[in-house]
Design a protein around this motif. Sequence first.
Motif, short mmCIF file in Angstrom:
data_model
loop_
_atom_site.label_atom_id
_atom_site.label_comp_id
_atom_site.label_asym_id
_atom_site.label_seq_id
_atom_site.Cartn_x
_atom_site.Cartn_y
_atom_site.Cartn_z
N ILE A 14 -24.61 -19.60 12.31
CA ILE A 14 -25.37 -19.47 11.05
C ILE A 14 -26.67 -18.70 11.29
O ILE A 14 -27.03 -17.80 10.53
N ALA A 15 -27.38 -19.03 12.36
CA ALA A 15 -28.63 -18.33 12.67
C ALA A 15 -28.39 -16.84 12.88
O ALA A 15 -29.14 -15.99 12.37
N ALA A 16 -27.32 -16.51 13.60
CA ALA A 16 -27.00 -15.10 13.85
C ALA A 16 -26.62 -14.38 12.56
O ALA A 16 -27.00 -13.23 12.33
N TRP A 17 -25.86 -15.05 11.71
CA TRP A 17 -25.45 -14.47 10.42
C TRP A 17 -26.67 -14.18 9.56
O TRP A 17 -26.77 -13.12 8.94
N LEU A 18 -27.59 -15.11 9.52
CA LEU A 18 -28.80 -14.93 8.71
C LEU A 18 -29.66 -13.78 9.21
O LEU A 18 -30.16 -12.97 8.43
N VAL A 19 -29.81 -13.67 10.53
CA VAL A 19 -30.60 -12.56 11.09
C VAL A 19 -29.95 -11.22 10.78
O VAL A 19 -30.63 -10.25 10.39
N GLU A 20 -28.65 -11.15 10.95
CA GLU A 20 -27.94 -9.89 10.72
C GLU A 20 -28.16 -9.39 9.29
O GLU A 20 -28.42 -8.21 9.06
N ARG A 21 -28.10 -10.31 8.34
CA ARG A 21 -28.24 -9.90 6.93
C ARG A 21 -29.70 -9.72 6.53
O ARG A 21 -30.01 -8.89 5.69
N ALA A 22 -30.60 -10.48 7.14
CA ALA A 22 -32.01 -10.33 6.82
C ALA A 22 -32.57 -9.00 7.33
O ALA A 22 -33.55 -8.48 6.77
N THR A 23 -31.96 -8.46 8.39
CA THR A 23 -32.45 -7.21 8.97
C THR A 23 -31.60 -6.01 8.61
O THR A 23 -31.85 -4.89 9.09
#
Length: 268
Positions: free
Chosen positions: A257-266
Motif C-alpha cells: 500500500i505504501a509503495a502504491w501510494l508513493v507511485e501515484r502521488a509522484t
Amino acid sequence: MTVLVCSDLDRTLIYSAAAFALDGPDETMPRLLCVEFYQGAPLSYMTEAAARTLETLATAATFVPATTRTPEQYRRVNLLEKPAGYAITANGGHLLVDGEDDPEWAASVRARVADGCAPLADVQEHLVRVSGEFVLKRRSASGLFAYTVVDRAALPVGWVEELTGWCAERGWRTSLQGRKVYCLPTGLTKAAAAAEVARRTGASTTLAAGDSLLDIELLEAADLSIRPAHGELHDTGWTSPATAVTTARGITAGQEIAAWLVERATAP
C-alpha cells in the motif's frame, strides 16, 4: 499540484503480531520496525521497507493518518520521523493540526452527529443489555462513539448482525475489526475531515487507503484508493472502480500500500 494522501492505520499501514499473516521459513521473514508501544511493550509494526517508503510519501505529498483511534491512542504511534502536520482521529471526530486538537472542528462534528442520531448513552445502555461473557470490555471514545472488545471465538452467531440492525434504526452503524465491535453515528466519517484538510491545503488530488467498512466513504471520495486483501472490506467483497486491491495480505500488504501510494502521488 498538491496531492493529499489519507490512510487508515491499523491493519492498513501498521500491524500487531496477530495480524502479520507471514508465511515461510524464518530466514525469509522481512525486517520489522516497531512503531507503537503500549504500557511499555511493543504493539504495532511496519516492515522497514514500508517505513522508508512512507518517509518518501510524506515529502512528496500531504500525508494524513486517518484512524478510528482516539487522539490519545494515535499519539502512541511513531509513524514518521517528523509527525504528520494533519491527522484525522476518532473516525473524523478530531482533526489534529501539528499535534493539537482543532476545537472548532471538534465542535462542528458534535453538532452534526447530534442531528438525527440517537444519543451515545442509548447505545451504551443497549450494549450493556446485549452483552454476555463474550464481551470482554465496553468503552466509549471521545464522547462520540462506543466499542466493545469481544472474544471472537465465543461471539454468538448473528450477534453483530442484530446489533447492526438495531443501530441502523437509530442513525448509527457498526464495524467489526479484529476483536473490536464499533458503534458510530452515521455522520461521523473520516471523509468529512479529509475534505476539510483538502480545503485547507488546496489539494487537487486525493489518494486513500483503508480496510474497514468505516473507510468506505474515504475510499469513495478519493480520486484513487487502495485496500488490502484482508480485513472487513475484503471479507464482504467490497470494491469500487477507483479502488485497487493488494496482492499481499497482512503486514506485507501494508508495504504494498505504501509503495502504491508513493507511485501515484509522484506520477507526472
